[in-house]
Every structure is written in structure tokens, then in C-alpha cells.
Motif scaffolding. Structure first.
Motif, mmCIF file in Angstrom:
data_model
loop_
_atom_site.group_PDB
_atom_site.id
_atom_site.type_symbol
_atom_site.label_atom_id
_atom_site.label_comp_id
_atom_site.label_asym_id
_atom_site.label_seq_id
_atom_site.Cartn_x
_atom_site.Cartn_y
_atom_site.Cartn_z
ATOM 1 N N PHE B 71 -3.798 10.329 12.996
ATOM 2 C CA PHE B 71 -3.725 8.866 12.940
ATOM 3 C C PHE B 71 -4.707 8.315 11.908
ATOM 4 O O PHE B 71 -4.410 7.350 11.205
ATOM 5 N N ALA B 72 -5.871 8.965 11.813
ATOM 6 C CA ALA B 72 -6.837 8.552 10.800
ATOM 7 C C ALA B 72 -6.240 8.726 9.407
ATOM 8 O O ALA B 72 -6.347 7.833 8.556
ATOM 9 N N VAL B 73 -5.591 9.857 9.192
ATOM 10 C CA VAL B 73 -4.946 10.097 7.893
ATOM 11 C C VAL B 73 -3.911 9.009 7.618
ATOM 12 O O VAL B 73 -3.808 8.484 6.502
ATOM 13 N N MET B 74 -3.177 8.631 8.665
ATOM 14 C CA MET B 74 -2.145 7.608 8.504
ATOM 15 C C MET B 74 -2.763 6.279 8.069
ATOM 16 O O MET B 74 -2.304 5.636 7.119
ATOM 17 N N VAL B 75 -3.824 5.887 8.755
ATOM 18 C CA VAL B 75 -4.464 4.608 8.442
ATOM 19 C C VAL B 75 -4.986 4.618 7.008
ATOM 20 O O VAL B 75 -4.792 3.660 6.251
ATOM 21 N N VAL B 76 -5.611 5.706 6.620
ATOM 22 C CA VAL B 76 -6.148 5.798 5.258
ATOM 23 C C VAL B 76 -5.011 5.731 4.234
ATOM 24 O O VAL B 76 -5.082 4.984 3.256
ATOM 25 N N THR B 77 -3.939 6.500 4.494
ATOM 26 C CA THR B 77 -2.808 6.523 3.569
ATOM 27 C C THR B 77 -2.222 5.115 3.405
ATOM 28 O O THR B 77 -1.828 4.717 2.302
ATOM 29 N N ALA B 78 -2.176 4.381 4.501
ATOM 30 C CA ALA B 78 -1.561 3.057 4.464
ATOM 31 C C ALA B 78 -2.335 2.102 3.554
ATOM 32 O O ALA B 78 -1.789 1.100 3.082
ATOM 33 N N GLN B 79 -3.592 2.414 3.299
ATOM 34 C CA GLN B 79 -4.399 1.519 2.458
ATOM 35 C C GLN B 79 -4.166 1.774 0.965
ATOM 36 O O GLN B 79 -4.594 0.999 0.132
ATOM 37 N N ILE B 80 -3.510 2.907 0.638
ATOM 38 C CA ILE B 80 -3.286 3.227 -0.776
ATOM 39 C C ILE B 80 -2.068 2.465 -1.272
ATOM 40 O O ILE B 80 -0.970 2.625 -0.713
ATOM 41 N N PRO B 81 -2.193 1.620 -2.300
ATOM 42 C CA PRO B 81 -1.033 0.855 -2.773
ATOM 43 C C PRO B 81 0.034 1.777 -3.360
ATOM 44 O O PRO B 81 -0.295 2.820 -3.929
ATOM 45 N N PRO B 82 1.304 1.401 -3.219
ATOM 46 C CA PRO B 82 2.409 2.273 -3.639
ATOM 47 C C PRO B 82 2.343 2.655 -5.112
ATOM 48 O O PRO B 82 2.743 3.765 -5.466
ATOM 49 N N TRP B 83 1.836 1.761 -5.988
ATOM 50 C CA TRP B 83 1.832 2.130 -7.417
ATOM 51 C C TRP B 83 0.935 3.321 -7.668
ATOM 52 O O TRP B 83 1.169 4.116 -8.555
ATOM 53 N N LYS B 84 -0.114 3.428 -6.852
ATOM 54 C CA LYS B 84 -0.970 4.617 -6.978
ATOM 55 C C LYS B 84 -0.239 5.869 -6.495
ATOM 56 O O LYS B 84 -0.293 6.927 -7.126
#
Lengths: 622, 381
Positions: B71-84
Motif C-alpha cells: 500500500f505504501a508503494v501504491m501511495v508513492v506511485t500515485a504521487q508520480i505524475p503520468p508524464w514522468k
């Protein structure tokens, strides 16, 4: 910008269409799963819940019957003996102590049985029955049968137990089977061993485990909640293991064992024509039957602690310096490499000094052999001759030539646990001690001493190779699998390597070996016979090193410090049918102690009436 | 030929820099409906798992830790903008492929299969990375040109999928290989691939089946044969199928009740905490319990597809759709296998089965979905 946006909305619409299609697909799949669930949980509910609650379908493995092992003449060496035992399923017993007490009143249960039971209890799997008494007699079975209702979870079961009718005579060849341990459990195919409790622990039993074990079968049975079988739904027969036919001649094996008397030692006999091992004896031995169902701790301790090491297989694991028995091979090497000629004589004053050194390398004969050529050197086992020969040949050529006869590596016999011995070389010295090779060491290797180590099996194989005129055959115990029903007998092919040896040199060395026995000055003259011709070589190996100015006196040295007695031979010389290597630990002189043992072995094989039939057949096939 | 062009949309849609979302989660990029559904599913899963592991608190504890990490990985991933994410697609794919080759070359042998790469401290399964990297790369590649993709683009997309799939199948990990292949097919399908090439692909898949058969290990071939005739091998894989059927069927409509499953307790059912956990659910919670769980799954999938349709660029749409459908394939293959609709393939029930390897990738995938959804910008009509 406009066209891009137009494209964008077109793509968006296209995607939306596909996404909806995907959604429909998801729904369809979910409906399919749901329909299946409805079918199982509503449609088949009655049937499946009955199966689950009342009549569990259980799969029972049907272990295959282990293959039997026969000697060359068809004598049974490893059997499966039916045994009735009283067994307890712990899960079904309410009060174990009371049950055992009450059983004890009915049937004799000893301390040993209880100890064995306690040990098995730790090793068992779930729902596995543990025997509390084995080998019930019919009366005991009847007594239990009458009272059976009083003992839920206790039953009489017939098992097949491995039995070795010839006991100590086959222990070091076949080894034994025992309960599968943790490590073995990781290695084996769990499915195929479901239901199998025993596995080969060593020897032929381990080397040919795959053939002997067979393939598991199974039956699908309906059992009720109490685990009682209600009916068999399906049955798939196990395929029993292959029975093996050995080259081993049990009569010879027994005679060789007897010939060693109560001394420690080993005898290996090989048929030079086939590479088949006729006898593989290590004395003392032990009763392998003790191990089959778990050996009693006290018995095991006694075996382990005996100074005679009965569990140690000297024939394949014992590593001894070959001593003078190596001399025929080194002679051949000297001739083949051109280091010596058979007629060249060397002078033996009773010792040898390396140029520039003071250390005296002694000949066993303090008085010296005088002028000595090859034949005399072998017949009288002159050490000085071989010091000079070895020095001339050099350790590298010595090593390479001897390696051809299989020294220094495992022979590859189908008995597990073989050791490789040690054939010294410069590389070995560098690796083992990080030291350079010293010239004096070459001399010591030249008379088969020092770090040079061989197993009795290696000596026998090398001798057989000599007898077969350079045909090196990987030694084998097992000749074939026995024909079983529709399956034909399968013979294992021989693995042969021909050494490039000149016939002239072979003749010369063999002729000298004949004189070791036949000549009046030969070191093995006491086993001379007119019944057949023998080529042999004695060896006497120091266990205890004698200081430069001392002499070795047998009577003054403790028994375990006395010399090892060795002898290698093959016969008849014209058409060799048996090659033998004998070692008697701390026996003393090779010619006096080991040679007579070899003679008895060869007599047993060559002079027997009727002649060994199976071996004759095998020879006809080759 | 493969043409590496630059994306033409990215700058145009960034022209109005105002976030759509407001409210409680305004600052953290998370999708609340998806998050709640995922948490609900995991909680339900833990309940089943506790029973399936034979009420082993240690295993439950381990699974909780894994879930926490995932879940931590999920939360972190969600913060990365799609263009990145888009920019990372190809490098990630390259890294995954290299590691896959590394595993094949010097991989550690575990369970008779080479799947792990030992990086000293952690053991890593490169095929897991490709479960995310393949849809990312395909989405990036296909989004470069207007959709639907041309013939040569389609062919390259197929190759981009086929190479890792064959490598994974060689490990051998048929389950993951099928998943990755499925992901590739789904992305192509969502990209609007015309029906004609779809039919062609389908036909060639049938034609290539013998090749796949060759790539399979004997035990995998055995599984397919067993599926076709379960009774042929009642001691091996057929046993799983038979016992799973009994477990599910005997659960009936209402189930035997939590911790009351007899099939699991008597150890009739193998792998009951991993690949066959669905059977425990069926036995103890019955049809109602299963349908409840399937409803949560369905909600997650529908939400994922919705997020995909709402995405503002092709990359986001294809990636979101691809990841959602991969999750669905997980679900369908596992439930299909447990109920005897499909052959036994080693695929866990997503987010429920015991074991951490797939947890992280699945939830990282949902992190990407959330990122795509929450980084949207308001578009001028």
C-alpha cells in the motif's frame, strides 16, 4: 492544434468504445464464473457435500515392491520378507499410555520395542502408523484379533521388510535400506516415494536406487470420517522395482571372507574379461539386517566404537599405500617411456643415495641384491632398482602413466562411497601443501610408499587391466536387470578404454610376475601350485616409519603399528579369469600373509566343481 | 522499422495548469473510491487467509506487513505524475528485460525454476517488473501515433510483448508469461486494433500453440493434459482440481462458516493459502460470500475502466485500461482454475492469496491508475 484536438476526441471515442467492450467482456466472464459456482454450490451441493462430510475421497499411494538382488549364480542376496507387526495410529488413540499398558498384557512388548516406538514417533508423518511390535507370531495375532475391539487405532499390518539372508557377507557390497531421512526427503521425487518408507543407504542399494525402487501406484478410496475405507473407486497398480543380477559370486565372496580369518583387511576380485566384480570383501563386517528398521542405539554405539571399524568399507574406502604391488606397473611405465630396457642391469648395494645427498634410501634387503635387471627386480622386489627407475622416469611421467591404470581417481564402480586414493604429482603437492616437489619424493613413490594411496578396488582394477593386456574396463557389480514378466533382461554395457601398451613389454612384466610365485627366490613362492599359473606381486607397507639407523622388528612393534601385507595377482596367466587384490592390515609380510589369502580366493574360483557357470556364460557373450 | 518520435499531445494538454480535484484528498493524489474498495478487499482476504493458513498468527502478521509495504508503494506511485511515468516506460522495460536475461543466465534455482535474481540483500523477481513495464511501454509506443495503430506498429507491439513473454515462459513461469501476454493483447485491443488483425492474431496464436507447447516444461504440459482429463492424474494436479471442486461445492449457498471448512482443516486441499484460497472462500462463506467478494472485484475493475475513459491522453487511457484488465485476467484465471473452468496455472487470487511478490506490482499498478486520474488538468473545450 485543431486537428490534434479532433484526433484526440476521435481517439477518445474509439477508446471509450473499446473500454465498454472490455467491460462487457469482464461481465461475461464474471457471469461464467458465477454460473459455474451456482452449478457447484447449488446444483452439485448434495453430492459434493456428501463427499466432503461423510465420505472423503482419499488417495492412497500403493508403494512398489523393491527389486530383489541375486548373485551371479542366482543366489538371493536381498529379499523382501513379509512381517506382521502391531501398529498404532496416534490420531485415533485416546490414551496412548493405557493402550500400550493393555497391549503389553496381551502381547509381549519389550524395552527395545518401546524405545524403537518412541524414536519412530518423532519421525512419523501425520496419520502414519507406527509399529510397536514387529514379527508377531500367529498366536499373538490371534490373541490380538480376539481383543481388537478394545483397541481403536491399533491394527495388525503386514509389511515387507528388507532382509539380507547372507548378512555380514553382503553388508559392504549391498549396504542396506533404512528409513528415509530429512536430507533424502529433499532429494527424492516425493510423489514416487509417497508410501515408501525405506531407501538405499549405501552400496548397490543406493547406487541402483532408481531401478530397485520402482514406480508408485495409487488407489482412490472412499473413507468415512473415521478414516475407514468404504470402497475402492479406482486403482492404478504400482510397478515393482527391477531385480538385479550381480557379477558377484557369493561363494567366492564367502570364501574370501573366510580366507581373511579374523584379521582386518579387504579382498577384491575382478573378472578381467568383463570388469565384473566377483568378490568385494571388507573384514570385519556387520549384520545389515540390524539397520533395516532402525538400529538400536546400543548396538550402533558398539559398532561405531569398535577399534576394528566393522562399518568401514575397506575395499572401496580404505586407502593404503600400494607398496611393492605397484612395481609391475612402474616397470611397464619404465619400458614404455624408454627409461629402461629389460636387460639393463643396475647395482643394488642395499641402499641408494641421491647425488649430493647423504640420506640413505634403503632396500628392504639390507645386504643388497647386487646386479639387478628388471626380472630380478620384480621377482625379489628390489627397492633400489625402482628408486633408480623412478628417478629416471621423473614424477610427471610416473604420474601420467599410473593414472592410465586408474590410480588417483574413482573407478566409477556402482557401489556408493568409493574413495579416490591419491596419486602424487607436482600439481597436487603445490595445491595441498604449497610446496615444490622434492626429488626424494619421486623415489618413495617409485616403491609405492609415501603419500601414494590406493584403494584395494583400484589395485584390483589395475591388476585386471594388466591381465587384460591394457583393456581398462570400469568395474561393475551389477550385470543385468532380471527379466520380469513382459520385460526382457537388460544387460549393462561395459565401458572400455584400451591403454596403448606394447605386447613385448607386457609379456616381460607378466613373465616376471609369474616368477614372483614360481621362482625359488620369488617373494610369493609359498603359494606356488601346479593346478594353474599365477602372476602376482607382493607388497609390504610400513605403517610405522623406522628411523635411519634402526631396524624394524615385527615382534617388537604393537599390532596396529605392524606393516600392512598386500598381494595382487591374476590367473590363469594364459587366459586370465580372475584378478585379485588382497590387503591384510598390520598383517606383516605380503608374501607370507596376503598371498595365501589370494591363493585361497583363486582356488575357490578356478578349482571349483562344477566350474562357475554364470561367469562362463558371460565370457561367451564377450 | 521502429520510429522513435516525440509525443505531440503532451504539451498541448498541459496548457491550463489547474487541478480538477478539490477537497479532503486535494493535496494527496489518491482515488478514494478505489482506495476504499481495495482496503475492503484486502481485509476480506485476510479473514479468509487466516482460516486458510490454519489460523497461523505468524503468517497473518507477515501478510499484514507485506500489505503495508504494498500500500505504501501504491501511495508513492500515485504521487508520480503520468508524464514522468511515460518517460520512464522504455528504460523500465529495458531494465526488466536485462534482468530477465540475467536471471536466465545466472539466476538462482528455486522450485526447479529460475525466477529470482539475487541482488545480495533482496531477491527480486524481474518478471514482476514486466507486468507493469510491458503495458507502460506499449502504451507509450502506441500513443506516439494516431490510433488505431498501423500494421507495422501492431507488429512491433506484438514483438515488444512476445520477447519478454517467451523469456518468462522459459524460466519457466507459465502463469506470469500468460499474464504479460494478456496485458499486451489487452493494450492492443484498447488501442482500437481493427478486427481483421485481431482475427489474424487469434489465428496465429492458435498456430503458435505447438511452439508454446515446446517451450513448456513437462510439468506444465502435464497440467494442460490434466485439465483436459482431470481423472487421468488424480494423484497429481488432478487432485487439486477434484479437491477444490469438493471444497467449493460443499460450501453451498451459505457456507460452512468461518474457520469451519473441513476440506482445508483435514488438509485435503493443497496450496490452500496460495493459489487455491478461493476454494476456502467458497467452502466457508458459500455462494453468498463468493459473490460478495466478486462484487468488490467488479467494482474495482469498473472503476479502473472508468478512470481509463476519463484519462486525458492516449498514454494514460491505454495504461489505465491495460492495468485494469490485467487485474481482471488475474481474477478470471485464478477463479477459473479453482472452479475447474481453466487449466491449473500458478496464478494467485489477486490481493487475497498468501505471498508478497504480486501484491506490490498489483498495488503499484493501482497507484499508477490513481496518478492518472488525479493528475488530470481541466481542458478548454
Amino acid at each position: 492544434m485543431e486537428s490534434i484536438l479532433k484526433d484526440h476526441s476521435r481517439e477518445s471515442r474509439l477508446f471509450a468504445k473499446r473500454a465498454i467492450l472490455a467491460g462487457v467482456l469482464v461481465l461475461a466472464a464474471m457471469l461464467m464464473v458465477t454460473a459455474r459456482l451456482v452449478q457447484l454450490q447449488i446444483g452439485n451441493y448434495t453430492h459434493l457435500s456428501t463427499l466432503s462430510r461423510d465420505n472423503q475421497v482419499k488417495l492412497e499411494p500403493l508403494p512398489p515392491t523393491r527389486g530383489l538382488i541375486y548373485d551371479a549364480a542366482g543366489v538371493l542376496l536381498a529379499d523382501n520378507r513379509p512381517s506382521l507387526s502391531l501398529e498404532i495410529t496416534l490420531e485415533e488413540v485416546e490414551d496412548l499410555d493405557t493402550t500400550i499398558d493393555e497391549l503389553g498384557a496381551l502381547i509381549d512388548i519389550g524395552d527395545k520395542d518401546l524405545k524403537h516406538f518412541a524414536r519412530m514417533r518423532k519421525l512419523r508423518h501425520r496419520f502414519e502408523e507406527i509399529p510397536i511390535r514387529t514379527d508377531l507370531n500367529p498366536e499373538e495375532v490371534a490373541r490380538f484379533a480376539v481383543n481388537r475391539h478394545r483397541f481403536p487405532g491399533v491394527a495388525v499390518r503386514a509389511r515387507l521388510l528388507r532382509a539380507y539372508p547372507l548378512g555380514e557377507h553382503t553388508a559392504h557390497v549391498l549396504s542396506y535400506v533404512g528409513r528415509i531421512n530429512e536430507q533424502e526427503l529433499k532429494r527424492i521425487d516425493a510423489l514416487n516415494y509417497a508410501g515408501t518408507n525405506y531407501i538405499g543407504k549405501g552400496g548397490v542399494e543406493k547406487a541402483h536406487e532408481d531401478l530397485l525402487h520402482g514406480t508408485v501406484g495409487h488407489r482412490q478410496v472412499e473413507v468415512n470420517a473415521k478414516g475407514h475405507v468404504l470402497g475402492v473407486l479406482k486403482r492404478h497398480q504400482p510397478q515393482s522395482g527391477k531385480s538385479l543380477e550381480l557379477y558377484l559370486d557369493i561363494r567366492l565372496q564367502q570364501d574370501a571372507y573366510a580366507a581373511l580369518g579374523d584379521r582386518r583387511g579387504a579382498v577384491v576380485a575382478i573378472d578381467p574379461r568383463t570388469g565384473g566384480v566377483l568378490a568385494l570383501v571388507s573384514r570385519p563386517s556387520f549384520d545389515p539386517n540390524l539397520f533395516v528398521d532402525g538400529i538400536d542405539a546400543a548396538d550402533y554405539r558398539a559398532l561405531r566404537r569398535s577399534p576394528d571399524k566393522p562399518l568401514f568399507n575397506r575395499a572401496i574406502r580404505g586407502q593404503y599405500s600400494p607398496g611393492s604391488t605397484i612395481k609391475p606397473f612402474i616397470s611397464l611405465g619404465g619400458l614404455e617411456t624408454g627409461t629402461i630396457r629389460a636387460t639393463d642391469a643396475k647395482w643394488c648395494p642395499g641402499y641408494y643415495r641421491l647425488p649430493g645427498h647423504t640420506h640413505k634410501y634403503r632396500c628392504w634387503n639390507r645386504g643388497g641384491h647386487g646386479t639387478t635387471a628388471l626380472e630380478k627386480a620384480i621377482v625379489q622386489s628390489c627397492d633400489v632398482y625402482f628408486y633408480k627407475l623412478a628417478q629416471g622416469m621423473g614424477i610427471d611421467r610416473l604420474h601420467d602413466f599410473l593414472a592410465g591404470f586408474g590410480f588417483g581417481k574413482r573407478t566409477g564402480i556402482d557401489v556408493t562411497g568409493e574413495r579416490r586414493g591419491l596419486l602424487p604429482s607436482k600439481t597436487w603437492k603445490r595445491r595441498a601443501y604449497n610446496q615444490p616437489w622434492f626429488p626424494g619424493e619421486t623415489l618413495i613413490v617409485g616403491i609405492g610408499q609415501g603419500p601414494f594411496l590406493t584403494t584395494p578396488l583400484q589395485l584390483a582394477v589395475a591388476t585386471a587391466t594388466l591381465a587384460a593386456r591394457g583393456r581398462f574396463i570400469r568395474p561393475r557389480i551389477v550385470r543385468a536387470t532380471k527379466a520380469q514378466g513382459p520385460e526382457a533382461k537388460h544387460e549393462f554395457p561395459a565401458q572400455i578404454r584400451q591403454l596403448p601398451l606394447s605386447s613385448r613389454y607386457l609379456d616381460k612384466v607378466i613373465e616376471s610376475m609369474v616368477k614372483v610365485v614360481r621362482s625359488n627366490r620369488g617373494t610369493a613362492k609359498r603359494i606356488r601350485t601346479n593346478a594353474y599359473s599365477i602372476a602376482g606381486k607382493t607388497g609390504t607397507v610400513q605403517v610405522f616409519s623406522v628411523k635411519q639407523k634402526e631396524r624394524y622388528r615385527e615382534s617388537e612393534v604393537a599390532e596396529h603399528m605392524r606393516d600392512h601385507a598386500l598381494f595382487v595377482a591374476f590367473a590363469p596367466v594364459e587366459d586370465p579369469r580372475i584378478a585379485v587384490a588382497v590387503i591384510v592390515e598390520n598383517g606383516g609380510h605380503g608374501g607370507a600373509v596376503a598371498a595365501p589369502v589370494a591363493r585361497r580366493v583363486m582356488d575357490s574360483y578356478l578349482l571349483r566343481t562344477p566350474p562357475p557357470a554364470a561367469a562362463g556364460e558371460a565370457a561367451g557373450g564377450h | 522499422m521502429l520510429k522513435w518520435g516525440t509525443n505531440t499531445f503532451s504539451t498541448s494538454v498541459d496548457s491550463v495548469p489547474r487541478a480538477v480535484r478539490v477537497g479532503l484528498l486535494g493535496r494527496v493524489h489518491l482515488d478514494l473510491p478505489l482506495l476504499i474498495a481495495l482496503l475492503l478487499l484486502c481485509a476480506y482476504g485476510l479473514l479468509v487467509l487466516f482460516s486458510a493458513t490454519g489460523q497461523d498468527p505468524h503468517k497473518l502478521h507477515q501478510q499484514l506487513i507485506r500489505l503495508g509495504i504494498a500500500f505504501a508503494v501504491m501511495v508513492v506511485t500515485a504521487q508520480i505524475p503520468p508524464w514522468k511515468l511515460r518517460r520512464w516506460s522504455l528504460p523500465l522495460f529495458g531494465i526488466g528485460l536485462t534482468m530477465l536475461l540475467g536471471v536466465l543466465a545466472l539466476g538462482e534455482i528455486g522450485k526447479g525454476a529460475q525466477r529470482w535474481l539475487d541482488l545480495g540483500v533482496v531477491r527480486f523477481q524481474p518478471s514482476e517488473l514486466l507486468k507493469v513495464a510491458v503495458p507502460m511501454t506499449l502504451a507509450w509506443y502506441l500513443a506516439e501515433r494516431p490510433l488505431p495503430p498501423s500494421g507495422s506498429r501492431t507488429l512491433w507491439a506484438v514483438i515488444l510483448t512476445a520477447v519478454p513473454v517467451l523469456l518468462i515462459a522459459r524460466q519457466p513461469d507459465l502463469g506470469t508469461a500468460l499474464l504479460v501476454a494478456g496485458t499486451g493483447i489487452v493494450v492492443l485491443f484498447l488501442a482500437g486494433l481493427r478486427w481483421q488483425p485481431i482475427a489474424l492474431l487469434g489465428a496465429s496464436a492458435v498456430a503458435l500453440a505447438p511452439l508454446l507447447w515446446y517451450f513448456m516444461h513437462p510439468y506444465q504440459q502435464q497440467r494442460v493434459l490434466t485439465f483436459l482429463n482431470p481423472e487421468s492424474d488424480p494423484l497429481g494436479t488432478g487432485y487439486h482440481i477434484i479437491q477444490a471442486k469438493i471444497a467449493i461445492g460443499s460450501g453451498g449457498i451459505y457456507g460452512k462458516g468461518w474457520l469451519n471448512g473441513t476440506q482445508s482443516r483435514l488438509e485435503f486441499l493443497p496450496e490452500r493459502s496460495t493459489d487455491f484460497v478461493f476454494a476456502i472462500l467458497g467452502e466457508e462463506f458459500g455462494l453468498i460470500g463468493i459473490l460478495a467478494m466478486l462484487a468488490i472485484y467488479l467494482f474495482i475493475i469498473v472503476r479502473g475502466l472508468y478512470i481509463a475513459t476519463q484519462a486525458q491522453d492516449t498514454y494514460g487511457r491505454l495504461l489505465a485500461g491495460g492495468l485494469t484488465m490485467t487485474f481482471f485476467i488475474y481474477l478470471f484465471v485464478n477463479t477459473g482454475m479453482t472452479t475447474g473452468l481453466l487449466p491449473v496455472v500458478g496464478i494467485p487470487l489477486p490481493l487475497v492469496s498468501y505471498g508478497g511478490t504480486s501484491l506490490v506490482t498489483i498495488l503499484a499498478g493501482f497507484g499508477i491508475l490513481m496518478s492518472i486520474h488525479t493528475h488530470r488538468k481541466l481542458l478548454l473545450p
